[in-house]
Write a protein that holds these residues in place. Structure first.
Motif, PDB file in Angstrom:
ATOM      1  N   LEU A  91      38.762  65.669  33.690  1.00  0.00           N
ATOM      2  CA  LEU A  91      39.767  66.580  33.001  1.00  0.00           C
ATOM      3  C   LEU A  91      39.316  67.882  32.444  1.00  0.00           C
ATOM      4  N   GLU A  92      38.205  67.843  31.711  1.00  0.00           N
ATOM      5  CA  GLU A  92      37.816  68.806  31.145  1.00  0.00           C
ATOM      6  C   GLU A  92      36.930  69.795  32.288  1.00  0.00           C
ATOM      7  N   SER A  93      36.358  69.441  32.965  1.00  0.00           N
ATOM      8  CA  SER A  93      35.638  70.137  33.917  1.00  0.00           C
ATOM      9  C   SER A  93      36.847  70.939  34.723  1.00  0.00           C
ATOM     10  N   GLU A  94      37.972  70.132  35.089  1.00  0.00           N
ATOM     11  CA  GLU A  94      39.088  71.098  36.071  1.00  0.00           C
ATOM     12  C   GLU A  94      39.556  72.011  35.106  1.00  0.00           C
ATOM     13  N   LYS A  95      39.935  71.823  34.043  1.00  0.00           N
ATOM     14  CA  LYS A  95      40.415  73.033  33.083  1.00  0.00           C
ATOM     15  C   LYS A  95      39.452  73.865  32.682  1.00  0.00           C
ATOM     16  N   GLY A  96      38.261  73.728  33.074  1.00  0.00           N
ATOM     17  CA  GLY A  96      37.217  74.764  32.914  1.00  0.00           C
ATOM     18  C   GLY A  96      36.762  74.748  31.217  1.00  0.00           C
ATOM     19  N   ILE A  97      37.012  73.673  30.674  1.00  0.00           N
ATOM     20  CA  ILE A  97      36.742  73.669  29.214  1.00  0.00           C
ATOM     21  C   ILE A  97      35.221  73.475  29.041  1.00  0.00           C
ATOM     22  N   LYS A  98      34.459  72.673  29.921  1.00  0.00           N
ATOM     23  CA  LYS A  98      33.226  72.221  29.748  1.00  0.00           C
ATOM     24  C   LYS A  98      32.718  71.967  31.210  1.00  0.00           C
ATOM     25  N   ALA A  99      31.373  72.336  31.370  1.00  0.00           N
ATOM     26  CA  ALA A  99      31.237  71.892  32.939  1.00  0.00           C
ATOM     27  C   ALA A  99      30.195  70.891  32.668  1.00  0.00           C
ATOM     28  N   HIS A 100      30.613  69.413  33.104  1.00  0.00           N
ATOM     29  CA  HIS A 100      30.190  68.317  32.603  1.00  0.00           C
ATOM     30  C   HIS A 100      28.936  68.100  33.721  1.00  0.00           C
ATOM     31  N   HIS A 101      27.870  67.787  33.511  1.00  0.00           N
ATOM     32  CA  HIS A 101      27.006  67.269  34.338  1.00  0.00           C
ATOM     33  C   HIS A 101      26.187  66.172  33.753  1.00  0.00           C
ATOM     34  N   ASN A 102      25.981  64.964  33.887  1.00  0.00           N
ATOM     35  CA  ASN A 102      25.626  64.068  33.354  1.00  0.00           C
ATOM     36  C   ASN A 102      24.247  63.972  33.203  1.00  0.00           C
ATOM     37  N   VAL A 103      23.436  64.500  34.456  1.00  0.00           N
ATOM     38  CA  VAL A 103      22.039  64.193  33.984  1.00  0.00           C
ATOM     39  C   VAL A 103      21.677  65.619  34.066  1.00  0.00           C
ATOM     40  N   GLY A 104      22.415  66.674  34.427  1.00  0.00           N
ATOM     41  CA  GLY A 104      22.011  67.871  34.400  1.00  0.00           C
ATOM     42  C   GLY A 104      22.026  68.472  35.823  1.00  0.00           C
ATOM     43  N   GLY A 105      22.309  67.540  36.858  1.00  0.00           N
ATOM     44  CA  GLY A 105      22.523  68.003  38.223  1.00  0.00           C
ATOM     45  C   GLY A 105      21.659  66.909  38.985  1.00  0.00           C
ATOM     46  N   LEU A 106      21.764  67.139  40.391  1.00  0.00           N
ATOM     47  CA  LEU A 106      21.100  66.144  41.190  1.00  0.00           C
ATOM     48  C   LEU A 106      19.539  66.544  41.157  1.00  0.00           C
ATOM     49  N   PRO A 107      18.747  65.479  41.291  1.00  0.00           N
ATOM     50  CA  PRO A 107      17.427  65.670  41.363  1.00  0.00           C
ATOM     51  C   PRO A 107      17.134  66.569  42.830  1.00  0.00           C
ATOM     52  N   SER A 108      16.365  67.528  42.481  1.00  0.00           N
ATOM     53  CA  SER A 108      16.030  68.505  43.755  1.00  0.00           C
ATOM     54  C   SER A 108      15.532  68.029  44.822  1.00  0.00           C
ATOM     55  N   ASN A 109      15.834  68.434  45.936  1.00  0.00           N
ATOM     56  CA  ASN A 109      15.223  68.238  47.231  1.00  0.00           C
ATOM     57  C   ASN A 109      15.872  66.720  47.565  1.00  0.00           C
ATOM     58  N   MET A 110      16.777  66.075  46.900  1.00  0.00           N
ATOM     59  CA  MET A 110      17.307  64.810  47.073  1.00  0.00           C
ATOM     60  C   MET A 110      18.629  64.985  47.433  1.00  0.00           C
ATOM     61  N   ASP A 111      19.328  64.460  48.602  1.00  0.00           N
ATOM     62  CA  ASP A 111      20.542  64.631  48.841  1.00  0.00           C
ATOM     63  C   ASP A 111      21.274  63.196  49.003  1.00  0.00           C
ATOM     64  N   MET A 112      21.799  62.961  47.474  1.00  0.00           N
ATOM     65  CA  MET A 112      22.282  61.797  47.030  1.00  0.00           C
ATOM     66  C   MET A 112      23.639  61.717  47.100  1.00  0.00           C
ATOM     67  N   GLU A 113      24.335  60.467  47.216  1.00  0.00           N
ATOM     68  CA  GLU A 113      25.616  60.328  47.128  1.00  0.00           C
ATOM     69  C   GLU A 113      25.961  59.786  45.737  1.00  0.00           C
ATOM     70  N   LEU A 114      27.168  60.317  45.215  1.00  0.00           N
ATOM     71  CA  LEU A 114      27.224  59.933  43.865  1.00  0.00           C
ATOM     72  C   LEU A 114      27.987  58.401  43.741  1.00  0.00           C
ATOM     73  N   VAL A 115      27.662  57.574  42.722  1.00  0.00           N
ATOM     74  CA  VAL A 115      28.513  56.347  42.463  1.00  0.00           C
ATOM     75  C   VAL A 115      28.886  56.484  41.042  1.00  0.00           C
ATOM     76  N   GLU A 116      30.315  56.535  40.909  1.00  0.00           N
ATOM     77  CA  GLU A 116      30.813  56.799  39.505  1.00  0.00           C
ATOM     78  C   GLU A 116      31.770  55.834  39.387  1.00  0.00           C
ATOM     79  N   PRO A 117      31.455  54.489  38.933  1.00  0.00           N
ATOM     80  CA  PRO A 117      32.613  53.433  38.934  1.00  0.00           C
ATOM     81  C   PRO A 117      33.727  53.544  37.690  1.00  0.00           C
ATOM     82  N   VAL A 118      33.429  54.260  36.662  1.00  0.00           N
ATOM     83  CA  VAL A 118      34.087  54.576  35.638  1.00  0.00           C
ATOM     84  C   VAL A 118      34.828  55.947  35.482  1.00  0.00           C
TER      85      VAL A 118
END
Ligand code: XMP
Length: 327
Positions: free
Chosen positions: A151-178
């Protein structure tokens, strides 16, 4: 259907039964998504990443690879608890990285708060990235994203990135169960997954950790004074029944010294400052009126047990004008 939107019909998870139904459903969903693939997860020990880890262990066992980076600014006993709960009790595939020396060296002479935060954030991504590069054949990245983050990311309040971004050179699919859950629901799910109360009910803790509670250029001895005084504060708040009542409480050890007397001799040492606040959303905060007897006991313990501290102060400042953290 927008998978980042919580359906209006979704019931609020308030009971163990509802939590169990959610767990069963998500375990199946994760298995369907990753099949026999591996998932990488940065496990900080905070509520969200811990609940995701417990859920993913249930779903895919040792195909979950958890990485716990100790940046040296964690509270007393935290890395030990992560290892105890996840590796020893839940049998997780856990990589523990003690990078504390590396972080402390990086910020050694940095006194500007924003610069300090920036360096720690960047270094964290680097360490996590290095660990990720050592592992091969991982195509999924687990994240403890929760609904307020979306919700905060959508409203532009805060850019949330939980780890800081995906590891570079890695094309990974996200698993976000909660990702569709609110914080209180994440806690109910965590309890149902068997995580200890102290982990599930943990107070918020900033990413840069104790670094922002050691204002100015950090030294190892002052950092230890923050860690030890914080542990005493937490212990005494728990004994006084304040732990579940106060929203956030911690100590700060500022970078100046005052004269005192310790064991009959002159001392020239730091003060420790107690901060104890209540808030709903962390945007504003009020001060907890801690009983004097509790403050007296904490003062006595900190001044006698923490090397380098000869004085204890209480921060009376609400937010605004003070922020909750000092940096
Ligand atoms: P302030 O100091 O801005 O803090 O009043 C509000 C709340 O946010 C926490 N905080 C952080 N949390 N990463 C986080 O995940 C951070 O860098 C960070 N900085 C502050 C703070 O502990 C308080 O609960």
């Amino acid at each position: 259907m927008n998978e980042n939107k919580r359906p209006e019909t979704m019931e609020r998870i308030t009971t163990p039964e509802l939590a169990q139904a959610f767990i069963d459903q998500e375990v199946q969903a994760v298995r369907d998504q990753v099949k026999d693939g591996k998932v990488l997860l940065a496990l900080s020990g905070g509520v969200d990443s811990s609940v995701v880890a417990a859920l993913l262990i249930k779903a895919i066992g040792r195909n979950l690879v958890c990485v716990h980076v100790n940046h040296g600014f964690l509270r007393k006993g935290e890395p030990e608890q992560v290892i105890q709960v996840f590796q020893k009790e839940l049998g997780a595939n856990l990589i523990y990285v003690d990078a504390s020396d590396r972080f402390i060296d990086k910020v050694a002479n940095v006194s500007d708060p924003e610069q300090k935060r920036h360096i720690i954030g960047e270094e964290f991504i680097k360490v996590f990235d290095e660990e990720a590069q050592k592992l091969s054949g991982i195509h999924f990245l687990g994240q403890g994203t929760i609904y307020p983050d979306i919700l905060e990311s959508e409203k532009g309040i805060k850019a949330h990135h939980n780890v800081g971004g995906l590891p570079s050179n890695m094309d990974m699919e996200l698993v976000e169960p909660v990702k569709l859950l609110y914080k209180d629901e994440v806690r109910v799910v965590g309890k149902q997954l068997g995580l200890p109360e102290s982990m599930v009910e943990r107070q918020p803790f900033p990413g840069p950790g104790l670094a922002v509670r050691t204002p100015g250029a950090i030294t190892r001895d002052r950092l230890e004074a923050v860690r030890e005084s914080d542990a005493i504060l937490r212990e005494e708040f728990a004994k006084a029944g304040l732990a579940g009542k106060v929203w956030q409480y911690f100590t700060i050890v500022p970078d100046f010294r005052t004269t005192g007397i310790v064991n009959g001799e002159r001392s020239f040492a730091w003060p420790a400052v107690i901060r104890a606040v209540n808030t709903r959303d962390a945007m504003t905060a009020t001060i907890e009126e801690v009983p004097y007897e509790v403050l007296r006991k904490i003062t006595e313990r900190i001044t006698h047990e923490v090397p380098g501290v000869n004085r204890v102060l209480f921060d009376l400042t609400p937010k605004p004008t003070g922020t909750i953290e000092w940096e």
